[in-house]
Scaffold this motif. Structure first.
Motif, PDB file in Angstrom:
ATOM      1  N   ARG A  51       0.802  -1.230   0.000  1.00 22.08           N
ATOM      2  CA  ARG A  51       0.000   0.000   0.000  1.00 22.08           C
ATOM      3  C   ARG A  51       0.832   1.276   0.000  1.00 22.08           C
ATOM      4  O   ARG A  51       0.277   2.370  -0.036  1.00 22.08           O
ATOM      5  N   VAL A  54       0.192   3.966  -2.808  1.00 22.20           N
ATOM      6  CA  VAL A  54      -1.107   4.643  -2.668  1.00 22.20           C
ATOM      7  C   VAL A  54      -1.098   5.526  -1.428  1.00 22.20           C
ATOM      8  O   VAL A  54      -1.640   6.638  -1.435  1.00 22.20           O
ATOM      9  N   VAL A  58      -2.086   9.358  -1.418  1.00 23.01           N
ATOM     10  CA  VAL A  58      -3.179   9.920  -0.602  1.00 23.01           C
ATOM     11  C   VAL A  58      -2.640  11.073   0.251  1.00 23.01           C
ATOM     12  O   VAL A  58      -3.252  12.146   0.320  1.00 23.01           O
ATOM     13  N   ASN A  61      -2.187  14.092  -1.819  1.00 24.74           N
ATOM     14  CA  ASN A  61      -3.492  14.660  -2.153  1.00 24.74           C
ATOM     15  C   ASN A  61      -4.066  15.467  -0.987  1.00 24.74           C
ATOM     16  O   ASN A  61      -4.555  16.584  -1.163  1.00 24.74           O
ATOM     17  N   LEU A  62      -4.000  14.880   0.214  1.00 21.01           N
ATOM     18  CA  LEU A  62      -4.538  15.560   1.399  1.00 21.01           C
ATOM     19  C   LEU A  62      -3.758  16.853   1.664  1.00 21.01           C
ATOM     20  O   LEU A  62      -4.340  17.878   2.027  1.00 21.01           O
ATOM     21  N   ILE A  65      -5.109  19.391  -0.735  1.00 22.64           N
ATOM     22  CA  ILE A  65      -6.500  19.834  -0.517  1.00 22.64           C
ATOM     23  C   ILE A  65      -6.634  20.615   0.799  1.00 22.64           C
ATOM     24  O   ILE A  65      -7.336  21.622   0.865  1.00 22.64           O
ATOM     25  N   TYR A  69      -9.124  24.426   3.020  1.00 21.65           N
ATOM     26  CA  TYR A  69     -10.198  24.383   4.025  1.00 21.65           C
ATOM     27  C   TYR A  69      -9.740  24.817   5.418  1.00 21.65           C
ATOM     28  O   TYR A  69     -10.528  24.848   6.340  1.00 21.65           O
ATOM     29  N   ALA A 117      -7.273   3.885  -9.225  1.00 22.42           N
ATOM     30  CA  ALA A 117      -6.226   4.434  -8.342  1.00 22.42           C
ATOM     31  C   ALA A 117      -5.158   5.047  -9.237  1.00 22.42           C
ATOM     32  O   ALA A 117      -4.963   4.589 -10.358  1.00 22.42           O
ATOM     33  N   PRO A 118      -4.483   6.097  -8.754  1.00 22.09           N
ATOM     34  CA  PRO A 118      -3.466   6.703  -9.619  1.00 22.09           C
ATOM     35  C   PRO A 118      -2.338   5.717  -9.917  1.00 22.09           C
ATOM     36  O   PRO A 118      -2.026   4.882  -9.080  1.00 22.09           O
TER      37      PRO A 118
ATOM     38  N   HIS B   5     -19.944   5.378   4.139  1.00 22.16           N
ATOM     39  CA  HIS B   5     -18.892   4.430   3.745  1.00 22.16           C
ATOM     40  C   HIS B   5     -18.270   4.827   2.395  1.00 22.16           C
ATOM     41  O   HIS B   5     -17.134   4.473   2.096  1.00 22.16           O
ATOM     42  N   GLU B   9     -14.395   4.344   0.757  1.00 23.03           N
ATOM     43  CA  GLU B   9     -14.028   3.844  -0.578  1.00 23.03           C
ATOM     44  C   GLU B   9     -13.190   4.893  -1.317  1.00 23.03           C
ATOM     45  O   GLU B   9     -12.255   4.556  -2.023  1.00 23.03           O
ATOM     46  N   LEU B  11     -11.186   7.091  -0.014  1.00 20.13           N
ATOM     47  CA  LEU B  11      -9.814   7.082   0.518  1.00 20.13           C
ATOM     48  C   LEU B  11      -9.050   5.874  -0.027  1.00 20.13           C
ATOM     49  O   LEU B  11      -7.872   5.982  -0.363  1.00 20.13           O
ATOM     50  N   ARG B  13      -9.422   4.504  -2.852  1.00 16.62           N
ATOM     51  CA  ARG B  13      -9.101   4.713  -4.277  1.00 16.62           C
ATOM     52  C   ARG B  13      -8.332   5.997  -4.512  1.00 16.62           C
ATOM     53  O   ARG B  13      -7.967   6.302  -5.632  1.00 16.62           O
ATOM     54  N   ASN B  14      -8.137   6.777  -3.451  1.00 15.87           N
ATOM     55  CA  ASN B  14      -7.536   8.111  -3.568  1.00 15.87           C
ATOM     56  C   ASN B  14      -8.307   8.960  -4.577  1.00 15.87           C
ATOM     57  O   ASN B  14      -7.737   9.561  -5.487  1.00 15.87           O
ATOM     58  N   ASP B  15      -9.616   8.992  -4.390  1.00 22.82           N
ATOM     59  CA  ASP B  15     -10.511   9.686  -5.316  1.00 22.82           C
ATOM     60  C   ASP B  15     -10.616  11.161  -4.882  1.00 22.82           C
ATOM     61  O   ASP B  15     -11.384  11.510  -3.974  1.00 22.82           O
ATOM     62  N   ALA B  16      -9.819  12.025  -5.539  1.00 25.38           N
ATOM     63  CA  ALA B  16      -9.694  13.421  -5.078  1.00 25.38           C
ATOM     64  C   ALA B  16     -11.027  14.176  -5.006  1.00 25.38           C
ATOM     65  O   ALA B  16     -11.273  14.871  -4.016  1.00 25.38           O
ATOM     66  N   ILE B  19     -12.847  13.077  -1.907  1.00 28.00           N
ATOM     67  CA  ILE B  19     -12.097  13.486  -0.707  1.00 28.00           C
ATOM     68  C   ILE B  19     -12.331  14.986  -0.461  1.00 28.00           C
ATOM     69  O   ILE B  19     -12.471  15.433   0.675  1.00 28.00           O
ATOM     70  N   ARG B  20     -12.423  15.738  -1.522  1.00 26.98           N
ATOM     71  CA  ARG B  20     -12.696  17.166  -1.381  1.00 26.98           C
ATOM     72  C   ARG B  20     -14.092  17.394  -0.755  1.00 26.98           C
ATOM     73  O   ARG B  20     -14.273  18.240   0.111  1.00 26.98           O
ATOM     74  N   TYR B  23     -13.810  16.978   2.885  1.00 29.11           N
ATOM     75  CA  TYR B  23     -13.313  18.195   3.546  1.00 29.11           C
ATOM     76  C   TYR B  23     -14.449  19.217   3.670  1.00 29.11           C
ATOM     77  O   TYR B  23     -14.594  19.884   4.691  1.00 29.11           O
ATOM     78  N   LEU B  52      -7.452  11.506   8.721  1.00 33.82           N
ATOM     79  CA  LEU B  52      -7.800  10.876   7.435  1.00 33.82           C
ATOM     80  C   LEU B  52      -6.799   9.781   7.082  1.00 33.82           C
ATOM     81  O   LEU B  52      -7.181   8.733   6.551  1.00 33.82           O
ATOM     82  N   PHE B  56      -7.420   5.907   6.391  1.00 35.37           N
ATOM     83  CA  PHE B  56      -6.890   5.212   5.217  1.00 35.37           C
ATOM     84  C   PHE B  56      -6.258   3.881   5.642  1.00 35.37           C
ATOM     85  O   PHE B  56      -6.435   2.851   4.998  1.00 35.37           O
TER      86      PHE B  56
END
Lengths: 241, 185
Positions: A51, A54, A58, A61-62, A65, A69, A117-118, B5, B9, B11, B13-16, B19-20, B23, B52, B56
């Motif tokens: 992992r 990934v 992640v 990415n966090l 982002i 916020y 996944a990237p 949930h 999922e 997180l 897949r790292n689906d930006a 995830i946004r 936030y 987060l 993960f």
């Protein structure tokens, strides 16, 4: 734990034990607490390594982002003037229209489940290596370019499973599911860490062709505890089992 | 399964984009809570990100299914991380106040259990990561490449090793070293 026990675990995690010895080792891990602890640690190490790419993606990415916020002025109390109320009402009308409009255009099951996944190679070449080009093009959805770069990687390293898997994903995104399956199938039949990913994408490739029967058959090959198992159960429900 | 949930999922897949959304839904609450407990916006950003990442790690278990509202779980995790930080700084009065406010407004019994699991998993992974970083460059490279899907034969060639058997010997030695460093920490 004796040295021979560690050697046995090495062989198990290197995939060098015959099936009957693997079964015997798992039974021992269920019965012998010391051995079970070592076995569990080795599993955690393997999972951590698997992992790591990934995890880094992640975290990156966090980190990108988060600042949007958590600025010092974020979430400041908002005084609502009549102009703002008017704006809000207009926004609501636009939103309601958008909901109505998009409700008529539900994404297909394929688009709902084909979330990738990237692509991230552990080994990095120079700034413009095929690996880097493939990562960048894939991230930006330029699948033709990503495919070409991945094939360059595969010319050099034909057994590179990550490159092979993402070659299949690119083909899938380019609307060539049969060719994609040729990339996924050998990985799905193997025992590598990417086996479950390949099975999942095999199933998705049938979804791309609106073949729910074969999609369902393939999803049922994913075992509880494997990656994508939960998603597979959801998709099976969506397909009506 | 709780409807939140989908964020787990995302997180995984790292689906930006999703995830946004996460936030957008939960960051303001975290920020406010940390600010009320002697922290800054930057502190809030850090502990929220740590929460987060802990989620993960929890999501690494493919059988993990979220059974409680995500907001409750996140609150449990980032508040504990923040209290730990205050404690490290020796700010006893602030810790006491934060402890008092810790679970107000949250009534999800499953969240406490999941938060414990997430924090435990995050600590375990941090320990593995710290030990891994102390390995030699060759060991780190070898283990990463093997995990990345290169076949042993290709990797042996890439690392200019004589044979696959040599590669396995190296790998086994690296794993043993990693294990030893893990237990040292």
């Amino acid at each position: 734990m004796q040295q021979q026990d560690f050697d046995l675990l090495d062989d198990y995690f290197n995939g060098l034990l015959p099936p009957e010895s693997e079964q015997a080792l798992r039974e021992r891990a269920a019965a012998d607490p010391d051995f079970a602890r070592e076995f569990a640690l080795r599993e955690r190490m393997q999972r951590w390594l698997h992992r790591e790419p990934v995890r880094q993606a992640v975290a990156k990415n966090l980190a990108e982002i988060g600042p949007d916020y958590f600025t010092a002025n974020a979430a400041r109390p908002w005084r609502v003037s009549w102009k703002r109320w008017a704006l809000l009402a207009a926004s609501f009308a636009v939103f309601a229209f958008a909901v109505w409009f998009f409700a008529l255009r539900q994404p297909s099951l394929y688009h709902r489940y084909a979330q990738h996944a990237p692509l991230q190679f552990t080994e990095r070449g120079a700034g413009d290596s095929p690996e880097t080009r493939a990562e960048r093009a894939f991230r930006e959805g330029r699948y033709e370019e990503a495919l070409a770069a991945l094939r360059t990687v595969l010319t050099d390293k034909p057994g590179h499973l990550t490159a092979r898997l993402y070659e299949g994903i690119c083909l899938l995104e380019l609307g060539r599911p049969a060719e994609a399956r040729a990339a996924f199938a050998p990985i799905a039949e193997g025992t590598s860490a990417l086996q479950a990913d390949a099975l999942w994408y095999l199933a998705i490739s049938y979804l791309r062709e609106n073949d729910p029967t074969r999609c369902r058959e393939t999803l049922l090959r994913l075992q509880a505890g494997q990656e994508h198992y939960q998603q597979a159960q959801e998709l099976l429900r969506a397909l009506g089992r | 399964m709780h409807p939140d949930h989908r964020y787990i999922e995302a997180l995984r897949r790292n689906d930006a984009p999703v995830i946004r959304q996460l936030y957008e839904r939960f960051a303001a609450q975290a920020r406010l809570w940390v600010l009320r407990n002697n922290g800054t916006a930057d502190d809030a950003r850090d502990v929220f990100q740590e929460a987060l990442m802990a989620l993960f790690e929890l999501a690494a278990d493919p059988d993990f299914v979220l059974q409680c509202p995500l907001g409750a779980l996140l609150h449990r995790i980032y508040s504990r991380r923040w209290i730990d930080r205050l404690r490290q700084k020796g700010r006893d009065e602030a810790v006491r106040k934060a402890e008092e406010r810790r679970y107000t407004g949250e009534a999800a019994p499953d969240a406490a259990e999941a938060a414990d699991a997430a924090l435990e998993q995050a600590a375990e992974n941090a320990r593995l990561a710290a030990a891994f970083e102390r390995l030699s460059d060759l060991c780190r490279q070898l283990l990463r490449l093997l995990s990345d899907g290169l076949t042993p034969a290709e990797l042996a060639r890439e690392l200019q090793l004589n044979s696959v058997e040599t590669l396995y010997r190296r790998k086994n030695a690296c794993i043993q070293r990693w294990r030893a460093l893990y237990f040292e920490s």
